[in-house]
Motif scaffolding. Sequence first.
Motif, PDB file in Angstrom:
ATOM      1  N   HIS A   1       0.823  -1.208   0.000  1.00  0.00           N
ATOM      2  CA  HIS A   1       0.000   0.000   0.000  1.00  0.00           C
ATOM      3  C   HIS A   1       0.861   1.263   0.000  1.00  0.00           C
ATOM      4  N   ALA A   2       2.095   1.169   0.512  1.00  0.00           N
ATOM      5  CA  ALA A   2       2.994   2.320   0.468  1.00  0.00           C
ATOM      6  C   ALA A   2       3.407   2.611  -0.974  1.00  0.00           C
ATOM      7  N   ALA A   3       3.710   1.548  -1.727  1.00  0.00           N
ATOM      8  CA  ALA A   3       4.067   1.734  -3.133  1.00  0.00           C
ATOM      9  C   ALA A   3       2.903   2.346  -3.904  1.00  0.00           C
TER      10      ALA A   3
ATOM     11  N   VAL B   1       4.641   4.358 -12.873  1.00  0.00           N
ATOM     12  CA  VAL B   1       5.610   5.292 -12.298  1.00  0.00           C
ATOM     13  C   VAL B   1       7.003   4.680 -12.459  1.00  0.00           C
ATOM     14  N   CYS B   2       7.991   5.531 -12.609  1.00  0.00           N
ATOM     15  CA  CYS B   2       9.366   5.044 -12.751  1.00  0.00           C
ATOM     16  C   CYS B   2       9.857   4.446 -11.427  1.00  0.00           C
TER      17      CYS B   2
ATOM     18  N   ASP C   1       7.239  11.035  -8.720  1.00  0.00           N
ATOM     19  CA  ASP C   1       7.606  10.735 -10.108  1.00  0.00           C
ATOM     20  C   ASP C   1       8.470   9.492 -10.225  1.00  0.00           C
ATOM     21  N   LYS C   2       9.112   9.105  -9.122  1.00  0.00           N
ATOM     22  CA  LYS C   2       9.982   7.929  -9.168  1.00  0.00           C
ATOM     23  C   LYS C   2      10.086   7.325  -7.778  1.00  0.00           C
ATOM     24  N   ILE C   3      10.064   5.994  -7.715  1.00  0.00           N
ATOM     25  CA  ILE C   3      10.180   5.268  -6.451  1.00  0.00           C
ATOM     26  C   ILE C   3      11.497   4.507  -6.458  1.00  0.00           C
TER      27      ILE C   3
ATOM     28  N   GLY D   1      -0.751   8.688  -5.214  1.00  0.00           N
ATOM     29  CA  GLY D   1      -1.091   9.771  -4.316  1.00  0.00           C
ATOM     30  C   GLY D   1      -2.341   9.484  -3.499  1.00  0.00           C
ATOM     31  N   THR D   2      -2.412  10.072  -2.321  1.00  0.00           N
ATOM     32  CA  THR D   2      -3.594   9.978  -1.454  1.00  0.00           C
ATOM     33  C   THR D   2      -3.852  11.365  -0.877  1.00  0.00           C
ATOM     34  N   ASN D   3      -4.799  11.449   0.041  1.00  0.00           N
ATOM     35  CA  ASN D   3      -5.068  12.735   0.688  1.00  0.00           C
ATOM     36  C   ASN D   3      -3.883  13.220   1.517  1.00  0.00           C
TER      37      ASN D   3
END
Length: 279
Positions: A32-34, A69-70, A48-50, A40-42
Amino acid sequence: PMGRGNPSIDPGILVASKLAGAFRIYRIGGAHAAAALAYGTNTVEKTDKIVGPGGIWWSAGKYVVSKDVCIDMIAGPSEIMILAETPSDPEIIAYDMVAQSEHGDASISILVTNSKSLAEEVLASIEDIIRDSPSKARNFIIKNLLEYGAIMVVDNLDYAVEAVNLFAPEHLEILINKEKIPQILSKIRNAGSIYIGEYAPTALGDYCLGTNHVLPTNGLARGRGGLSVLDYVKFIDIHFITLEGFLEVVKDALILADYEKFLFHKRSLEVRINKTSRR
């Protein structure tokens, strides 16, 4: 340490983040973090990159969102491969193999050597380490080494190098006679990070050698090295071409357009040539 039911963040992480110049920290983990970082969340800003490693659920989530996403790479589980010959210290090799198991389930520890006697001595040292370990650690080490550990005996160092290049380990330790090191190094094509000699253990690289320790696993070292500043840099090609330059290179472009049978690529070039000739 950060974990389920613990709302705090490990102070070591906070200090390291401050020293590195981080200005925002999210206390999240897992798949869920990825997803949060990718979409994006509230409360979590879309990125842009992980980059960076994590547990199996983080890696799985990172893989799933990589279409949107990259990312840098899918890193983990951790690996060590030790290329050794006599008179290397079997106890040192054994400890380095056992230490790799501390990284978690499915961590891989492999010794490849041209010496049967060294292989037997390393195995005996591993048994001694396990016997003298606390029971909790003992059970974990036994399970991990039985499932993901190996000791390979080959005829010569060339075969050992071949095994290294086929496996493409995350960490490669080389424990051989000094005069052979340049020749062996010149043959190593695939490894995430290489440690030479008994005073360059992987554990030292884990903590303080200075090189980045987010490294390719699962054979990815065949195609890339570890995380570096280049993973945080985006290159944008910029082209400005004069009329003289255009007329020089367009000849080759027209040949390629004809070869590919791309009619409108060719006409895109020809219209410029025609307009130039009428000026």
